[in-house]
Design an enzyme around this catalytic site. Sequence first.
Site, PDB file in Angstrom:
ATOM      1  CE  LYS A 152      -5.560  10.922  -8.124  1.00  0.00           C
ATOM      2  NZ  LYS A 152      -5.124  10.770  -9.041  1.00  0.00           N
ATOM      3  CE  LYS A 197      -1.654  17.714  -4.194  1.00  0.00           C
ATOM      4  NZ  LYS A 197      -0.491  17.423  -4.206  1.00  0.00           N
ATOM      5  CE  LYS A 237      -1.387   7.586  -0.964  1.00  0.00           C
ATOM      6  NZ  LYS A 237      -1.749   7.312  -2.972  1.00  0.00           N
TER       7      LYS A 237
END
Length: 343
Positions: free
Chosen positions: A209, A206, A114
């Site tokens: 969203k 994956k 991240k």
Amino acid sequence: MAFTNRVFSGIKPSGDLHLGNYLGAIRRFVPLQEQMACIYCVVDMHAITVWQDPADLRRWTHEIAAAYIAAGLDPERSIIFNQSQVAQHAELAWVFNCVARMGWMARMTQFKDKAGKNSENVSLGLFAYPSLMAADILLYKATHVPVGEDQKQHLELTRDIAAKFNNDFATSIAAGGHDAEFFPSTEPMIAGPATRVMSLRDGSKKMSKSEISDMATIYLMDDADEIAKKIRKAKTDPEPLPSEAKGLQGRPEASNLVGIYAALSDRDIDDVLREYGGQGFGGFKPALAELAVEVLAPQAAEMRRLVADPGQIDAVLRNGAERAREIAAKTMAEVRDIVGFVR
Ligand code: TRP
């Protein structure tokens, strides 16, 4: 004293819920209610480790609570609440910040992913994220934590924090009359491969969203038409389905769709392939679409009904927070004494 079995898990309100959240987490939470005391959290304090627009944060918090209820979590039996309403999460996390080492946090792959090259400029909260996660779990002395594969390292760190706390404060723990294992060693319950849902446009990524293409992701609020359309247009390969799981190797898209079918029908992959092996996607996709609509569309309708009346959801979350606080306050009072805080 042996620990009684208790489940804790949480989902971050940082985007619209999708099929990956459902099959990897929410659907697995439901049957655990029959076996153990369960606590299911909406981890809003974790969400703000990266910027969240306040209106979105509120909406997504409601959406997760609605999904929990629509999927069959019973707010009477299980404790359903949002993290920020129970202040002890932050309080215990601070103590854990002082138990955990910088080096432990710096090794976390989720942080490295991240933060990327930007690690000087991410929030301090993002770095300390696993310490708050350990507090979520250990505040309730939870023994079982159902999560996806990507959370395994955070759970190992939770065990390290519990062990170091038990060890650093061993004398004080004994003086307080507690068992030497004050915090339990938590068992991860990692989801199987059928619950790892990939993008419908690229079987190597994956489902998420943050997809560019809306066709890649089935959202839990999608209606029957949207669900069916996305499955119909999902990327596939030209081969027929194999009759055994090992024939899916090197076929990420086929593997993903069969995995979704298996998870939605509570069957294993070989069992599904015994039925569909030899058939092309022309036959399999309509069957998958029908199954997905049958399972997901009624839940989507219930979610839409619930989020339209947030007052009802807020009452559920407040009631859950009250019950969570009772357990959390007891643990935190013990921790204060163990650490040497005067109260
Ligand atoms: N880190 C988890 C995730 O990203 C969410 C989470 C926060 C969690 N606290 C938790 C999961 C405690 C299980 C238990 O998915």
